[in-house]
Design a protein around this motif. Structure first.
Motif, PDB file in Angstrom:
ATOM      1  N   GLY A  46     -88.570  45.532 -35.271  1.00  0.00           N
ATOM      2  CA  GLY A  46     -89.712  44.727 -34.865  1.00  0.00           C
ATOM      3  C   GLY A  46     -89.338  43.719 -33.806  1.00  0.00           C
ATOM      4  O   GLY A  46     -88.188  43.629 -33.377  1.00  0.00           O
ATOM      5  N   LEU A  47     -90.317  42.955 -33.391  1.00  0.00           N
ATOM      6  CA  LEU A  47     -90.133  41.875 -32.428  1.00  0.00           C
ATOM      7  C   LEU A  47     -90.834  40.632 -32.946  1.00  0.00           C
ATOM      8  O   LEU A  47     -91.972  40.701 -33.406  1.00  0.00           O
ATOM      9  CB  LEU A  47     -90.740  42.232 -31.070  1.00  0.00           C
ATOM     10  CG  LEU A  47     -90.021  43.247 -30.206  1.00  0.00           C
ATOM     11  CD1 LEU A  47     -90.846  43.546 -28.958  1.00  0.00           C
ATOM     12  CD2 LEU A  47     -88.631  42.757 -29.827  1.00  0.00           C
ATOM     13  N   GLU A  48     -90.136  39.505 -32.865  1.00  0.00           N
ATOM     14  CA  GLU A  48     -90.726  38.215 -33.193  1.00  0.00           C
ATOM     15  C   GLU A  48     -90.767  37.377 -31.933  1.00  0.00           C
ATOM     16  O   GLU A  48     -89.934  37.556 -31.045  1.00  0.00           O
ATOM     17  CB  GLU A  48     -89.879  37.476 -34.241  1.00  0.00           C
ATOM     18  CG  GLU A  48     -89.966  38.028 -35.613  1.00  0.00           C
ATOM     19  CD  GLU A  48     -89.166  37.195 -36.627  1.00  0.00           C
ATOM     20  OE1 GLU A  48     -88.384  36.307 -36.217  1.00  0.00           O
ATOM     21  OE2 GLU A  48     -89.339  37.454 -37.810  1.00  0.00           O
ATOM     22  N   HIS A  65     -97.959  36.968 -34.369  1.00  0.00           N
ATOM     23  CA  HIS A  65     -96.709  36.271 -34.674  1.00  0.00           C
ATOM     24  C   HIS A  65     -95.536  37.217 -34.436  1.00  0.00           C
ATOM     25  O   HIS A  65     -94.502  36.816 -33.914  1.00  0.00           O
ATOM     26  CB  HIS A  65     -96.710  35.794 -36.127  1.00  0.00           C
ATOM     27  CG  HIS A  65     -95.443  35.104 -36.508  1.00  0.00           C
ATOM     28  ND1 HIS A  65     -94.354  35.775 -36.996  1.00  0.00           N
ATOM     29  CD2 HIS A  65     -95.088  33.802 -36.430  1.00  0.00           C
ATOM     30  CE1 HIS A  65     -93.378  34.914 -37.224  1.00  0.00           C
ATOM     31  NE2 HIS A  65     -93.807  33.709 -36.888  1.00  0.00           N
ATOM     32  N   SER A  66     -95.727  38.477 -34.815  1.00  0.00           N
ATOM     33  CA  SER A  66     -94.681  39.477 -34.644  1.00  0.00           C
ATOM     34  C   SER A  66     -95.314  40.864 -34.725  1.00  0.00           C
ATOM     35  O   SER A  66     -96.470  41.009 -35.112  1.00  0.00           O
ATOM     36  CB  SER A  66     -93.606  39.322 -35.722  1.00  0.00           C
ATOM     37  OG  SER A  66     -94.152  39.540 -37.008  1.00  0.00           O
ATOM     38  N   GLU A  76     -94.069  45.159 -35.736  1.00  0.00           N
ATOM     39  CA  GLU A  76     -93.012  45.951 -36.361  1.00  0.00           C
ATOM     40  C   GLU A  76     -93.381  47.421 -36.335  1.00  0.00           C
ATOM     41  O   GLU A  76     -94.541  47.780 -36.501  1.00  0.00           O
ATOM     42  CB  GLU A  76     -92.800  45.498 -37.805  1.00  0.00           C
ATOM     43  CG  GLU A  76     -91.652  46.199 -38.480  1.00  0.00           C
ATOM     44  CD  GLU A  76     -91.370  45.655 -39.863  1.00  0.00           C
ATOM     45  OE1 GLU A  76     -91.168  46.473 -40.782  1.00  0.00           O
ATOM     46  OE2 GLU A  76     -91.369  44.421 -40.031  1.00  0.00           O
ATOM     47  N   LEU A 128     -88.903  37.152 -26.841  1.00  0.00           N
ATOM     48  CA  LEU A 128     -89.201  38.092 -27.916  1.00  0.00           C
ATOM     49  C   LEU A 128     -87.833  38.571 -28.386  1.00  0.00           C
ATOM     50  O   LEU A 128     -86.963  38.872 -27.559  1.00  0.00           O
ATOM     51  CB  LEU A 128     -90.028  39.276 -27.410  1.00  0.00           C
ATOM     52  CG  LEU A 128     -91.481  38.993 -27.043  1.00  0.00           C
ATOM     53  CD1 LEU A 128     -92.122  40.217 -26.393  1.00  0.00           C
ATOM     54  CD2 LEU A 128     -92.270  38.573 -28.275  1.00  0.00           C
ATOM     55  N   PRO A 146     -85.714  40.485 -35.095  1.00  0.00           N
ATOM     56  CA  PRO A 146     -85.375  39.592 -36.214  1.00  0.00           C
ATOM     57  C   PRO A 146     -83.998  39.928 -36.795  1.00  0.00           C
ATOM     58  O   PRO A 146     -83.667  41.087 -37.019  1.00  0.00           O
ATOM     59  CB  PRO A 146     -86.476  39.868 -37.246  1.00  0.00           C
ATOM     60  CG  PRO A 146     -87.580  40.513 -36.496  1.00  0.00           C
ATOM     61  CD  PRO A 146     -86.953  41.214 -35.334  1.00  0.00           C
TER      62      PRO A 146
END
Length: 148
Positions: free
Chosen positions: A79-81, A107-108, A110, A131, A134
């Protein structure tokens, strides 16, 4: 007398063509503001793959519309946060398999398996953001973003 002047003025304005006509007099599309095609820019695709870099930094301009495709290759759940970045933009839409979602914010994101999503947004708040994957600590697992 006044009504005659008004009629002539209105007729002249109507014959002059639209206010958005090109310099050569050809009709052009009316302006559409921030979502106008001339204001849109495609960003380089982001490929999510375990252990691979996210890509080169983005340099964005506030008030400009951007689209980016984010693709996971299925090598792992990834994912990306980027809460700071997502608060600095206005998300227009997220498209997944042709389904358009128009969220109030993100917010994120995935991916549990391989797939692609497209995010359309307007950069709003100038600053430095990122970005990141996590839990990853490597600098290549972070996508640096500057909004000017």
């Amino acid at each position: 007398m006044f009504s005659e002047i008004l009629k002539v003025s209105l007729l002249a304005a109507l014959c002059a063509g639209p206010a958005w006509a090109d310099d050569d007099g050809d009709d052009a599309s009316p302006p559409a503001g921030l979502l106008a095609g001339k204001n849109k820019e495609d960003l380089p695709d982001v490929i999510l793959s375990v252990g691979e870099p996210l890509g080169e930094p983005w340099h964005l301009k506030s008030g400009r519309y951007y689209e980016v495709e984010i693709t996971a290759d299925g090598s792992g759940e990834i994912g990306l946060e980027g809460a700071g970045f997502f608060r600095a933009i206005w998300v227009d839409e997220v498209v997944i398999r042709g389904l358009e979602v128009r969220p109030m914010g993100l917010h994120s994101i995935e991916f549990d398996r391989a797939g692609t999503m497209e995010i359309g947004f307007i950069a709003i708040k100038p600053g430095r953001y990122d970005l990141h994957i996590p839990g990853a600590t490597g600098s290549t697992q972070r996508l640096e973003i500057v909004i000017e």
